[in-house]
Structures are given as C-alpha cells and as structure tokens.
Write an enzyme that holds these catalytic residues in place. Structure first.
Site, PDB file in Angstrom:
ATOM      1  N   ASP A  67       0.815  -1.219   0.000  1.00  0.00           N
ATOM      2  CA  ASP A  67       0.000   0.000   0.000  1.00  0.00           C
ATOM      3  C   ASP A  67       0.846   1.265   0.000  1.00  0.00           C
ATOM      4  OD1 ASP A  67       0.879  -0.548   2.607  1.00  0.00           O
ATOM      5  OD2 ASP A  67      -1.100  -1.174   3.266  1.00  0.00           O
ATOM      6  N   ASN A 137      -7.612  -4.025  14.048  1.00  0.00           N
ATOM      7  CA  ASN A 137      -8.980  -4.342  13.616  1.00  0.00           C
ATOM      8  C   ASN A 137      -8.990  -5.480  12.593  1.00  0.00           C
ATOM      9  OD1 ASN A 137      -8.006  -3.177  11.297  1.00  0.00           O
ATOM     10  ND2 ASN A 137      -9.361  -1.399  11.326  1.00  0.00           N
ATOM     11  N   HIS A 139      -7.183  -5.669   9.794  1.00  0.00           N
ATOM     12  CA  HIS A 139      -6.926  -5.356   8.384  1.00  0.00           C
ATOM     13  C   HIS A 139      -5.615  -5.978   7.915  1.00  0.00           C
ATOM     14  CE1 HIS A 139      -4.837  -1.221   9.423  1.00  0.00           C
ATOM     15  NE2 HIS A 139      -3.935  -2.166   9.329  1.00  0.00           N
ATOM     16  N   GLU A 144      -9.693  -2.530   5.167  1.00  0.00           N
ATOM     17  CA  GLU A 144     -10.321  -2.331   6.464  1.00  0.00           C
ATOM     18  C   GLU A 144     -11.546  -3.247   6.598  1.00  0.00           C
ATOM     19  OE1 GLU A 144      -8.595  -0.832   8.479  1.00  0.00           O
ATOM     20  OE2 GLU A 144      -8.191   1.276   8.081  1.00  0.00           O
TER      21      GLU A 144
HETATM   22  C1  F6R Z   1       1.448  -1.897   6.052  1.00  0.00           C
HETATM   23  C2  F6R Z   1       0.110  -2.461   6.094  1.00  0.00           C
HETATM   24  C3  F6R Z   1      -0.672  -2.597   7.350  1.00  0.00           C
HETATM   25  C4  F6R Z   1       0.176  -2.935   8.581  1.00  0.00           C
HETATM   26  C5  F6R Z   1      -0.694  -2.989   9.840  1.00  0.00           C
HETATM   27  C6  F6R Z   1       0.123  -3.247  11.091  1.00  0.00           C
HETATM   28  O1  F6R Z   1       1.957  -1.876   4.744  1.00  0.00           O
HETATM   29  O2  F6R Z   1      -0.376  -2.797   5.088  1.00  0.00           O
HETATM   30  O3  F6R Z   1      -1.649  -3.595   7.185  1.00  0.00           O
HETATM   31  O4  F6R Z   1       0.811  -4.159   8.391  1.00  0.00           O
HETATM   32  O5  F6R Z   1      -1.395  -1.789   9.982  1.00  0.00           O
HETATM   33  O6  F6R Z   1       0.956  -2.161  11.315  1.00  0.00           O
HETATM   34  P1  F6R Z   1       2.045  -2.173  12.483  1.00  0.00           P
HETATM   35  O7  F6R Z   1       3.067  -3.182  12.079  1.00  0.00           O
HETATM   36  O8  F6R Z   1       2.580  -0.774  12.486  1.00  0.00           O
HETATM   37  O9  F6R Z   1       1.327  -2.553  13.718  1.00  0.00           O
END
Ligand code: F6R
Length: 265
Positions: A67, A137, A139, A144
């Site tokens: 992303d 959550n 994702h 989401e």
């Molecule tokens: C990042 C992404 C997100 C993260 C997720 C966890 O490219 O796609 O899905 O993997 O938000 O983020 P952290 O590791 O910061 O807890």
C-alpha cells in the site's frame, strides 16, 4: 495454516527473514510482496545484516508493496516509498527500478492506479511470497473491516481506528493521510505463499478472530484461512488469546520430530 508461536518479537523477525532468504536462495529472481508499519522493521534489519555478510542478494529480485498513502509525495519521509528506501532498499543490492508501490503521481488519476498495479504484478509473474502485518482491527494491507473479500488494488478510506493506531508514526505537526491505495484481498490471496507477522498484545484479539473465528469481511485477515500456504509467526503476547495454543505448539513439535526422522533416515 502453519501457526508458529515464538518467545519474542526478534524471533518472529528472524524467522520471517529466514523465509525470504530461503526463497531468494531457491529463486534469485523472486517477486517479493512487502509490508510497512512497525512490525516488519526488525525483519528488514535481519535481511540487511545477511546482505552485508554476503549471504543474501536481491540483485535479480523485484518487489511489490501492499500500500501507499494518497496525497503524500514519494520523497516525503512519511511515504511508504521513503520507509522502504530507509529500512531496506538503500541498504541492499535491489535495483530500485524493480521495486513497486501503488503510488499515485501528482498528475495521475488515482482510480487508474489499482488496475495498472494489478497488471504490473501479473507481468512479473505474480507474487511468490507476501509479507503481511495485521491491524488491531484485523486489516491486511489497508483492507479495512467490511472490505470485499474479492477486492483488487484500489483506493480505501482508513478507519478512524487505523488513523489513531498509526498516529504514533507521525509528529504532532504532520498531517496524517486518511486515504490509501492498497492491494485488494483477492490480490493478496493470489500470492503463492503468505507470511503474516504479529507481535505485541495489541494484536492478540485480531489474531484470535482471524485464526480461530469465522471467515468474515469484518476481520479481513480471516480470509487467510482459505489460502493454501500461510505461515503465521507470533510472539507470545500476540498469541495470548488463542484458545488452541497447545495444539499449535504440539503440531510444531511433531513437525520437528518428523523432520528429524526424515533427515536422520
Ligand atoms: C502496512 C500495512 C498494514 C500494517 C498494519 C500493522 O503496509 O499494510 O496492514 O501491516 O497496519 O501495522 P504495524 O506493524 O505498524 O502494527
């Protein structure tokens, strides 16, 4: 699902890095699916060290990130492009021309980025191994809760919860983006192999729902139950709410014994 519960977050990073390293040894021109966020930073550090020790090359590899924010220039330190440069690309021998994120240039229509990204992934032969983190959550990427389980790369609005979770990565003066372009759930599911990393107690509920709950668009990572080759690497805090933990540990022990027997035979 191969569920591996480790003592600490460094072991999670080391095992995740070892998977990528093995893939690159077997297939130097592998197509890597990469993630950002706090969780994979330690994994990238392991890869950099292995590269510096002459044990790992990315010369022929290419990569696709999950992303990128909309409205953040690639050179902005908050862009995921900058994150990847900082934590990985600048420190290894990958050709930056072979590294891709679903970036939207200033003069580009954001609605066209997703389909182009999908074509690019297909043109490179698809993703061999996708690294994933998980949101509190549930994702994956920025898919989401309520994202279509058949979604492709597209624009998503971040939930207020995700924006609050990611606030820690922004200074008080910085504007935090609310929109991103993310690989879709179907895009992620097409990767030939997936490794999901989760560390810390803030991920425990999402891990329980995604591994032991029903498959549901309200916990997007639960779709991984339908993937053929998924490894989930957890530290004990992230695994704390799993009801079947004993079984997962038992499975790993049996695997070790079986491998020992096969190799010893
Ligand atoms: C990042 C992404 C997100 C993260 C997720 C966890 O490219 O796609 O899905 O993997 O938000 O983020 P952290 O590791 O910061 O807890």
């Amino acid at each position: 699902m191969d569920i591996i519960i480790l003592e600490n977050s460094d072991q999670v990073a080391a095992q995740g890095a070892a998977k990528l390293q093995k893939l690159l040894l077997d297939k130097p021109a592998a197509v890597l699916g990469l993630a950002t966020g706090g969780t994979p930073i330690a994994l990238y550090r392991h890869l950099v060290v292995e590269h510096q020790n002459g044990k790992l090359s990315f010369r022929d590899a290419s990569s696709f990130n999950l992303d990128e924010y909309i409205g953040v220039r690639p050179t902005d330190p908050q862009s995921y492009r900058s994150y990847m440069q900082r934590h990985l690309f600048e420190q290894i021998d990958i050709d930056v021309a072979n590294t891709f994120l679903p970036e939207c240039a200033a003069d580009e229509n954001p609605l066209e980025v997703g389909p182009k990204y999908e074509q690019l992934i297909a043109a490179r032969g698809g993703i061999d191994l996708q690294v994933l983190g998980i949101g509190q959550n549930g994702h994956i990427g920025f898919n989401e809760p309520s994202s279509s389980l058949r979604s492709r790369t597209r624009i998503k609005t971040l939930t207020r919860e995700t924006i609050a979770d990611n606030r820690q990565y922004f200074d008080a003066t910085e504007v935090q983006p609310q929109l991103a372009i993310t690989m879709g759930i179907a895009t992620i599911m097409e990767a030939r192999e997936v490794v999901l990393l989760a560390t810390g107690s803030s991920k425990a509920a999402a891990i329980r729902q995604s591994i032991e709950g029903p498959v549901s668009a309200m916990w997007p990572a639960s779709i991984l139950q339908m993937h053929e080759r998924v490894t989930v690497l957890l530290d004990s805090d992230a695994a704390a709410e799993l009801a079947n933990r004993d079984y997962y540990d038992w499975v790993q022990e049996q695997k070790r014994l079986l491998l020992h027997e096969i190799e010893g035979a």
